[in-house]
Motif scaffolding. Structure first.
Motif, PDB file in Angstrom:
ATOM      1  N   ALA A   1      -4.162  -1.165  -2.200  1.00 61.61           N
ATOM      2  CA  ALA A   1      -3.229  -0.564  -3.171  1.00 61.61           C
ATOM      3  C   ALA A   1      -2.375   0.541  -2.554  1.00 61.61           C
ATOM      4  CB  ALA A   1      -4.006  -0.012  -4.359  1.00 61.61           C
ATOM      5  N   HIS A   2      -2.861   1.229  -1.535  1.00 63.88           N
ATOM      6  CA  HIS A   2      -2.182   2.446  -1.071  1.00 63.88           C
ATOM      7  C   HIS A   2      -1.726   2.415   0.386  1.00 63.88           C
ATOM      8  CE1 HIS A   2      -3.136   4.468  -4.815  1.00 63.88           C
ATOM      9  NE2 HIS A   2      -4.417   4.052  -4.690  1.00 63.88           N
ATOM     10  N   ASN A   3      -1.870   1.318   1.067  1.00 63.51           N
ATOM     11  CA  ASN A   3      -1.430   1.244   2.453  1.00 63.51           C
ATOM     12  C   ASN A   3      -0.258   0.264   2.558  1.00 63.51           C
ATOM     13  OD1 ASN A   3      -1.503   1.764   5.229  1.00 63.51           O
ATOM     14  ND2 ASN A   3      -2.864   0.028   5.618  1.00 63.51           N
ATOM     15  N   PRO A   4       0.862   0.668   3.150  1.00 61.33           N
ATOM     16  CA  PRO A   4       1.108   1.957   3.851  1.00 61.33           C
ATOM     17  C   PRO A   4       1.263   3.124   2.874  1.00 61.33           C
ATOM     18  CG  PRO A   4       3.122   0.678   3.786  1.00 61.33           C
ATOM     19  CD  PRO A   4       2.058  -0.225   3.190  1.00 61.33           C
ATOM     20  N   ILE A   5       1.050   4.361   3.439  1.00 62.16           N
ATOM     21  CA  ILE A   5       1.114   5.581   2.633  1.00 62.16           C
ATOM     22  C   ILE A   5       2.580   5.940   2.393  1.00 62.16           C
ATOM     23  CG2 ILE A   5       0.480   8.015   2.512  1.00 62.16           C
ATOM     24  CD1 ILE A   5      -1.840   7.362   4.437  1.00 62.16           C
ATOM     25  N   GLN A   6       2.936   5.971   1.098  1.00 63.24           N
ATOM     26  CA  GLN A   6       4.315   6.283   0.733  1.00 63.24           C
ATOM     27  C   GLN A   6       4.448   7.628   0.021  1.00 63.24           C
ATOM     28  OE1 GLN A   6       6.832   4.424   1.681  1.00 63.24           O
ATOM     29  NE2 GLN A   6       5.533   2.800   2.556  1.00 63.24           N
ATOM     30  N   GLY A   7       3.365   8.231  -0.289  1.00 58.06           N
ATOM     31  CA  GLY A   7       3.432   9.503  -1.003  1.00 58.06           C
ATOM     32  C   GLY A   7       2.053  10.092  -1.192  1.00 58.06           C
ATOM     33  N   ARG A   8       1.991  11.136  -2.010  1.00 62.99           N
ATOM     34  CA  ARG A   8       0.732  11.866  -2.163  1.00 62.99           C
ATOM     35  C   ARG A   8      -0.343  11.008  -2.801  1.00 62.99           C
ATOM     36  NH1 ARG A   8      -0.390  17.488  -5.461  1.00 62.99           N
ATOM     37  NH2 ARG A   8      -2.562  17.705  -4.759  1.00 62.99           N
ATOM     38  N   ALA A   9       0.015  10.160  -3.781  1.00 64.60           N
ATOM     39  CA  ALA A   9      -0.989   9.306  -4.430  1.00 64.60           C
ATOM     40  C   ALA A   9      -1.607   8.351  -3.426  1.00 64.60           C
ATOM     41  CB  ALA A   9      -0.352   8.539  -5.588  1.00 64.60           C
ATOM     42  N   ASP A  10      -0.764   7.761  -2.564  1.00 61.59           N
ATOM     43  CA  ASP A  10      -1.303   6.866  -1.535  1.00 61.59           C
ATOM     44  C   ASP A  10      -2.195   7.636  -0.568  1.00 61.59           C
ATOM     45  OD1 ASP A  10       0.042   4.727  -2.618  1.00 61.59           O
ATOM     46  OD2 ASP A  10       1.805   4.980  -1.327  1.00 61.59           O
ATOM     47  N   GLU A  11      -1.771   8.867  -0.218  1.00 62.29           N
ATOM     48  CA  GLU A  11      -2.568   9.693   0.705  1.00 62.29           C
ATOM     49  C   GLU A  11      -3.958   9.940   0.135  1.00 62.29           C
ATOM     50  OE1 GLU A  11      -2.621  14.279   2.469  1.00 62.29           O
ATOM     51  OE2 GLU A  11      -0.874  13.551   1.348  1.00 62.29           O
ATOM     52  N   ILE A  12      -4.007  10.277  -1.148  1.00 62.13           N
ATOM     53  CA  ILE A  12      -5.301  10.569  -1.770  1.00 62.13           C
ATOM     54  C   ILE A  12      -6.141   9.295  -1.848  1.00 62.13           C
ATOM     55  CG2 ILE A  12      -6.399  11.293  -3.916  1.00 62.13           C
ATOM     56  CD1 ILE A  12      -4.000  13.147  -4.359  1.00 62.13           C
ATOM     57  N   GLY A  13      -5.488   8.144  -2.146  1.00 60.82           N
ATOM     58  CA  GLY A  13      -6.239   6.889  -2.228  1.00 60.82           C
ATOM     59  C   GLY A  13      -6.842   6.516  -0.898  1.00 60.82           C
ATOM     60  N   VAL A  14      -6.071   6.628   0.183  1.00 57.30           N
ATOM     61  CA  VAL A  14      -6.585   6.289   1.513  1.00 57.30           C
ATOM     62  C   VAL A  14      -7.694   7.257   1.923  1.00 57.30           C
ATOM     63  CG1 VAL A  14      -5.968   6.051   3.952  1.00 57.30           C
ATOM     64  CG2 VAL A  14      -4.420   5.194   2.189  1.00 57.30           C
ATOM     65  N   GLN A  15      -7.520   8.546   1.579  1.00 51.33           N
ATOM     66  CA  GLN A  15      -8.584   9.520   1.882  1.00 51.33           C
ATOM     67  C   GLN A  15      -9.880   9.141   1.168  1.00 51.33           C
ATOM     68  OE1 GLN A  15      -6.855  13.271   0.707  1.00 51.33           O
ATOM     69  NE2 GLN A  15      -6.349  13.829   2.835  1.00 51.33           N
ATOM     70  N   GLN A  16      -9.757   8.654  -0.073  1.00 55.48           N
ATOM     71  CA  GLN A  16     -10.945   8.267  -0.819  1.00 55.48           C
ATOM     72  C   GLN A  16     -11.609   7.046  -0.186  1.00 55.48           C
ATOM     73  OE1 GLN A  16     -12.258   9.984  -3.663  1.00 55.48           O
ATOM     74  NE2 GLN A  16     -13.955   8.730  -2.923  1.00 55.48           N
ATOM     75  N   ALA A  17     -10.773   6.096   0.275  1.00 55.76           N
ATOM     76  CA  ALA A  17     -11.327   4.912   0.945  1.00 55.76           C
ATOM     77  C   ALA A  17     -12.090   5.318   2.192  1.00 55.76           C
ATOM     78  CB  ALA A  17     -10.195   3.943   1.294  1.00 55.76           C
ATOM     79  N   TYR A  18     -11.528   6.263   2.959  1.00 60.46           N
ATOM     80  CA  TYR A  18     -12.204   6.734   4.159  1.00 60.46           C
ATOM     81  C   TYR A  18     -13.538   7.384   3.796  1.00 60.46           C
ATOM     82  CZ  TYR A  18     -13.338   9.543   8.229  1.00 60.46           C
ATOM     83  OH  TYR A  18     -13.997  10.108   9.283  1.00 60.46           O
ATOM     84  N   SER A  19     -13.560   8.156   2.682  1.00 61.72           N
ATOM     85  CA  SER A  19     -14.788   8.828   2.271  1.00 61.72           C
ATOM     86  C   SER A  19     -15.878   7.816   1.942  1.00 61.72           C
ATOM     87  CB  SER A  19     -14.498   9.716   1.058  1.00 61.72           C
ATOM     88  OG  SER A  19     -15.675  10.312   0.591  1.00 61.72           O
ATOM     89  N   TYR A  20     -15.518   6.714   1.209  1.00 65.30           N
ATOM     90  CA  TYR A  20     -16.510   5.708   0.876  1.00 65.30           C
ATOM     91  C   TYR A  20     -17.054   5.029   2.133  1.00 65.30           C
ATOM     92  CZ  TYR A  20     -15.148   6.001  -4.064  1.00 65.30           C
ATOM     93  OH  TYR A  20     -14.916   6.445  -5.345  1.00 65.30           O
ATOM     94  N   LEU A  21     -16.140   4.652   3.038  1.00 68.08           N
ATOM     95  CA  LEU A  21     -16.566   3.963   4.248  1.00 68.08           C
ATOM     96  C   LEU A  21     -17.403   4.872   5.149  1.00 68.08           C
ATOM     97  CD1 LEU A  21     -13.283   2.011   5.055  1.00 68.08           C
ATOM     98  CD2 LEU A  21     -15.442   1.052   4.217  1.00 68.08           C
ATOM     99  N   GLN A  22     -17.057   6.171   5.206  1.00 75.24           N
ATOM    100  CA  GLN A  22     -17.795   7.112   6.040  1.00 75.24           C
ATOM    101  C   GLN A  22     -19.239   7.241   5.546  1.00 75.24           C
ATOM    102  OE1 GLN A  22     -17.128   8.514   8.829  1.00 75.24           O
ATOM    103  NE2 GLN A  22     -18.896   9.904   8.942  1.00 75.24           N
ATOM    104  N   ARG A  23     -19.437   7.344   4.222  1.00 74.14           N
ATOM    105  CA  ARG A  23     -20.795   7.478   3.692  1.00 74.14           C
ATOM    106  C   ARG A  23     -21.554   6.158   3.847  1.00 74.14           C
ATOM    107  NH1 ARG A  23     -21.749  10.598  -1.842  1.00 74.14           N
ATOM    108  NH2 ARG A  23     -21.901  12.311  -0.346  1.00 74.14           N
ATOM    109  N   ALA A  24     -20.863   5.025   3.684  1.00 70.68           N
ATOM    110  CA  ALA A  24     -21.526   3.728   3.837  1.00 70.68           C
ATOM    111  C   ALA A  24     -21.991   3.547   5.275  1.00 70.68           C
ATOM    112  CB  ALA A  24     -20.575   2.599   3.432  1.00 70.68           C
ATOM    113  N   CYS A  25     -21.153   3.973   6.221  1.00 70.71           N
ATOM    114  CA  CYS A  25     -21.562   3.884   7.633  1.00 70.71           C
ATOM    115  C   CYS A  25     -22.772   4.753   7.915  1.00 70.71           C
ATOM    116  CB  CYS A  25     -20.409   4.281   8.541  1.00 70.71           C
ATOM    117  SG  CYS A  25     -19.082   3.060   8.624  1.00 70.71           S
TER     118      CYS A  25
END
Length: 892
Positions: free
Chosen positions: A485-509
């Motif tokens: 939904a948010h890649n590529p990053i086009q604005g602040r909403a996309d930035e926050i969405g990608v940051q959240q995806a990274y947070s989920y993947l980081q904890r899963a790892c």
């Protein structure tokens, strides 16, 4: 002529003898006809005493015998002693401590013995022994002691003063003089305030008072350094000085004694002030020192005990009284609250004085009672498992008395409270997790437990492990959805969405560290975020004059968090570090200019620049100083422009020529003392020769008495001549005097003044003045005196004095003062710059300039200490809300 004189000699001799008999007989007849009135002074049972008497006879006679020059008196020479009649010219008769009798006629006195004495054969007595044979007779008219009717015996130290008529006032005066005591003189002056003897009495009393006062002062001073100074002796000195001053107000010694006592009281007052200050310091520092108040009070009482009107003592008494009332009121309030079982109010009442508990039992009792109450209450709360209440009670107990008992009890109660709170929080999180799980929200079900603190997370460990598989799958799916939904990053909403995806993947790892698919996806998301932040940073770095470097630096920091080892991030930082160090810090360029015309003051402006730079580097603010000679890629945020407005010394000399004398040499002149002694010596020799001729003329007549008298005259004349001869030998015949000549020397009076006036202003990057002080002025004046051309041989005490002052050194002292004032003013103005930066940030935001506002907020954060303040929180929140950035060191 000589023959005629020799013929007249028998006639003249008979004439002289007749006149001598008349002189001796007439007074004796008068003494028999007129009763002798006298005052006898003696020591009675109660001290000095007197009797007034009339018809005085000594051994039945009104005459004595002269014993001048006679050491032993016997039957042979007693009758040859000249008789001395008690005529009106005789003023007193007394016996000294050894018993010798002395008869006085005004200022003249001679040794006497009583008449009408009989000697045993070969009996030889001293004049003092003959004094014991005196028998006084007469009629007692009055006495100082009641019941005295008989004349006191004429013992050693007894004195008889002859008067024309009874005089009680004189008798009392003589009695006081004999007593030589303060009490006796005070009694006399009280009874006879205005008589012929009053002034003399006052003088005698004042002498005794000052002696007693001086002795008291000396006794006090010798004890002043001991643990128990003799304040009673100082009080005696004060009273004696006051009494003496009251008797004779113009007496210098009384004034000096009074001033000396005052000086000693001032020294005691200094000790009182030191003790009072020590007490106040202990009170302010909450340390022991209550004893200082008691010592100061004791010293004040001693001081006012010496002089109740001592002004410094009364002032200190008021100050100490205020402190005493304050602590007294606090203890009374504390005791009242204890009685009413208001324990915390009791502790609060004596809170300022708690450090004195070991010195004041009343304070200790208040604190002990309150402490015991809270300890017992805490124990009761523990028994009822009221952990929070128990912690509060033990905390109050520890605040009152931090004993090992209270500290251990508090620690135990806090542990129990923490365990209770952790269990309650864990139970609440489990309830929420179960509810999320029932709704198939496995991410929320897991994270509500994972976000708990460590102590609480340990209580739900098993539950978290059970949720891990569902959490990993759900987090992976949600991360994929967010990236789609948010890649590529086009604005602040996309930035926050990608940051959240990274947070989920980081904890899963973290939960499945061997899952390579998850790691690869996480790293791709990290790359995406890091690339985005680097691109954003480059946009801001390319803005003109470094106007976006602060935001760019934050973007680079964000990018490095996701990919720490990127070369392009290091390259950009290296390239723009100089700009960042200027633009994003409290950078100030210091420039000082000399506006004066003095050629030799050019270096002063440079000194001021260096001094300001050094002074600003020691402030609490993180200031970056740019010196005038430094080169920078961009202008600093602020510029301090200073001016030397005035910088000069002024010397005004005045020269006078003064006259004096100097020693050229010496010369001898006749000595007047030798001449005078020589005349006396020659006169004595003439008297000796005359006495010798008289002796030679007397011997042919064979009269032993006349021969003895003439021989005695020769001996006396010889002694006098020998004495004067020795005196003449001891005096130099000439004396040396100085030979002086006049000359002139120079007195130079130099009025030296100096003035230094400085000014400065601080401008921002736009050139607007944000702070200024147009004039800081320092002036000094001093007069110097120099005596020149003074001869070393000057005889009037004039000496070479002083040297011509160094005006540069004098100006340098003024420069130091002006420089200190300047640095102080600059520091105060620089301290206001962060508030002005904050105001600019708010203004940019109100004007719609978000980037400009962010740069100012970043500058504000870099210009103030890293502490928690509302202003710094405002800046952090702005960066988070507007740029989705977290300021390093604290969450927005």
């Amino acid at each position: 002529m000589l023959h005629a004189a020799l013929c007249l000699w028998p006639f003249l001799k008979r004439l002289c003898l007749s006149l001598l008999l008349i002189a001796l007989v007439v007074p004796a007849v008068q003494s028999k006809d007129v009763p002798i009135t006298a005052i006898e002074l003696y020591d009675g049972p109660n001290g000095a005493a007197f009797v007034q008497l009339t018809g005085l006879l000594i051994n039945g006679k009104a005459e004595m015998r002269s014993c001048a020059g006679v050491a032993q008196i016997n039957k042979s020479n007693y009758g040859k002693l000249p008789k001395v009649a008690l005529t009106p010219s005789v003023t007193s008769l007394e016996r000294d401590a050894k018993g010798t009798m002395t008869l006085s006629r005004g200022a003249e006195s001679e040794c006497v013995v009583p008449t009408n004495l009989k000697f045993e054969k070969d009996e030889s007595l001293t004049p003092a022994q003959l004094g014991d044979r005196v028998v006084l007779s007469g009629q007692v008219l009055s006495s100082s002691e009641k019941g005295v009717t008989a004349l006191p015996p004429f013992k050693p130290t007894v004195k008889i003063v002859f008067v024309q008529a009874p005089d009680t006032e004189l008798a009392e005066y003589l009695r006081a003089n004999r007593a030589h005591s303060i009490a006796q003189w005070q009694d006399y002056l009280a009874r006879y305030p205005k008589t012929a003897h009053t002034d003399a009495g006052k003088q005698s009393l004042v002498a005794l008072l000052l002696k007693d006062g001086s002795d008291g002062l000396a006794a006090y001073r010798s004890s002043a350094s001991s643990s128990s100074p003799a304040y009673a002796q100082l009080r005696t000195a004060y009273l004696r000085a006051e009494q003496a001053h009251e008797l004779i107000p113009t007496n210098d010694d009384a004034s000096k004694l009074r001033d000396t006592v005052h000086s000693e009281l001032v020294l005691v007052a200094d000790k009182i002030r030191a003790e009072l200050q020590a007490y106040r310091q202990a009170l302010a520092n909450h340390t022991t020192g209550y004893a200082h108040l008691g010592i100061s009070l004791q010293l004040t009482e001693q001081t006012l005990g010496v002089d109740p009107h001592f002004d410094q003592g009364k002032t200190l008494e008021d100050a100490i009284g205020g402190e005493t009332k304050r602590i007294g009121a606090a203890m009374q309030s504390g005791e009242s609250n204890i009685a009413a079982q208001h324990y915390d109010e009791a502790v609060a009442a004596v809170s300022d004085f708690r450090a004195f508990a070991d010195e004041e039992p009343r304070i200790a009792a208040i604190l002990d009672t309150a402490y015991k109450y809270h300890i017992e209450q805490g124990k009761a709360d523990i028994a009822g498992q009221k952990w929070r209440d128990a912690v509060q009670e033990f905390q109050r107990a520890v605040s009152i008395k931090p004993t090992a008992e209270a500290t251990a009890a508090l620690k135990q109660a806090q542990g129990s409270l923490q365990s209770s709170n952790d269990q309650a929080a864990a139970d609440n999180a489990l309830q929420q997790s179960n509810a999320f799980e029932q709704d198939k929200k496995f991410i929320e079900a897991y994270e509500v437990l994972a976000d708990l603190p460590e102590s609480q997370r340990a209580l739900v460990k098993d539950r978290m492990q059970a949720l891990e598989p569902n959490y990993v799958k759900s987090a992976s799916d949600e991360a994929k959805r967010l990236m789609d939904a948010h890649n590529p990053i086009q604005g602040r909403a996309d930035e926050i969405g990608v940051q959240q995806a990274y947070s989920y993947l980081q904890r899963a790892c973290t939960l499945e560290p061997d899952n390579q698919n998850l790691k690869l996806r996480r790293d791709l998301v990290s790359q995406t975020l890091s690339d985005y932040y680097v691109a954003r940073a480059k946009i801001y770095l390319e803005k003109p004059l470094g106007s976006g470097v602060g935001i760019a630096w934050l973007y680079l920091q964000e990018a490095q968090q996701y990919q720490p080892n990127r070369d392009d991030i290091r390259d950009e930082r290296t390239k723009y570090s100089a700009v960042h160090n200027i633009r994003s810090t409290l950078s100030i360029k210091v420039v000082f200019r000399d506006q004066t015309s003095r050629r030799d003051s050019s270096g002063f402006a440079d000194q001021l620049s260096d001094a300001i730079a050094t002074g600003l580097e020691t402030t609490a603010l993180p200031v970056r100083i740019i010196r005038a000679a430094d080169t920078t890629p961009i202008d600093p945020n602020f510029q301090l422009i200073g001016d030397v407005l005035e910088h000069r010394p002024v010397t005004k000399p005045s020269i006078e020529s003064l006259d004096s004398e100097y020693l050229v040499g010496t010369r001898d002149i006749p000595n007047d003392d030798w001449n005078r002694a020589n005349r006396e010596y020659e006169a004595a020799n003439q008297d000796l020769q005359k006495a010798q001729r008289t002796l030679e003329a007397t011997r042919p007549h064979g009269k032993k008495k006349d021969i003895a008298t003439a021989q005695e005259a020769v001996d006396d004349a010889q002694k006098k001549a020998d004495t004067l001869g020795r005196k003449l030998d001891s005096i130099p015949k000439t004396k040396m005097i100085d030979v002086t000549k006049p000359y002139s020397y120079t007195r130079k009076t130099i009025d030296l003044s100096a003035v230094v006036e400085l000014g400065f202003r601080i401008t921002d990057s736009s050139g607007s003045v944000v702070a200024a002080n147009p004039s800081i002025k320092k002036e000094a004046e001093k007069q110097f005196m120099v005596l020149e051309n003074v001869k070393p041989e000057d005889t009037k005490g004039v000496k070479q004095l002083g040297t011509t002052p160094d005006e540069n050194q004098f100006l340098g002292d003024v420069e130091i003062g002006a420089r200190g004032d300047l640095i102080k003013e600059v520091k105060e103005k620089v301290q206001t710059l962060p508030s002005k930066i904050l105001a600019q940030a708010r203004k940019h935001f109100m004007d719609g300039d978000t980037d400009g506002s962010a740069e100012e907020y970043i500058l504000y954060l870099n210009s103030t200490p890293d502490t928690q303040t509302p202003e710094r929180d405002e800046a952090r929140k702005f960066l988070h809300d507007q740029f989705n950035m977290v300021w390093p060191g604290g969450a927005a």
